[in-house]
Design an enzyme around this catalytic site. Structure first.
Site, mmCIF file in Angstrom:
data_model
loop_
_atom_site.group_PDB
_atom_site.id
_atom_site.type_symbol
_atom_site.label_atom_id
_atom_site.label_comp_id
_atom_site.label_asym_id
_atom_site.label_seq_id
_atom_site.Cartn_x
_atom_site.Cartn_y
_atom_site.Cartn_z
ATOM 1 N N CYS A 93 0.824 -1.200 0.000
ATOM 2 C CA CYS A 93 0.000 0.000 0.000
ATOM 3 C C CYS A 93 0.856 1.247 0.000
ATOM 4 C CB CYS A 93 -0.898 -0.013 1.223
ATOM 5 S SG CYS A 93 0.049 -0.144 2.749
ATOM 6 N N ALA A 94 0.207 2.392 -0.131
ATOM 7 C CA ALA A 94 0.921 3.667 -0.148
ATOM 8 C C ALA A 94 1.445 3.998 1.249
ATOM 9 C CB ALA A 94 0.017 4.774 -0.673
#
Length: 104
Positions: free
Chosen positions: A10-11
């Site tokens: 994920c970011a």
């Protein structure tokens, strides 16, 4: 049954940590032995250099990295979590995706 490792990339990790919890709950309900965890993009390759995982799921916000992961780790099934399932935090659906990728 051996424990399957499901890695979410994920970011930053905020919403993905909630997805991990939802997926863990779904795995428990199914008696599926799974280690489900999330790592931010900068740590993903570092983790994969030292560990093996059974499946790699990318958050929709980092979908542009999918081809690179598939190229760098052709032995690991990888896919982007569908935006609808991610947005609605459907851990059971995302777990279904992971299982279908592992079963190839």
């Amino acid at each position: 049954m051996e424990t399957k490792e499901i890695m979410l990339v994920c970011a930053a990790g905020m919403s993905t940590s909630l997805m991990v919890t939802k997926m863990q709950n779904a795995a428990q309900e199914r008696d599926l032995a799974a280690k489900i965890f999330a790592v931010p993009v900068p740590e993903a390759k570092e983790y994969l250099a030292q560990h093996s995982v059974d499946v790699l799921l990318l958050g929709p916000q980092v979908r542009y990295l999918l081809d690179g992961f598939k190229e760098d780790y052709p032995e690991i099934p990888a896919e982007v979590i569908p935006m609808t399932d991610y947005g609605m935090m459907k851990g059971d659906k995302v777990l279904d995706l992971a299982v279908s990728l592992m079963n190839g």
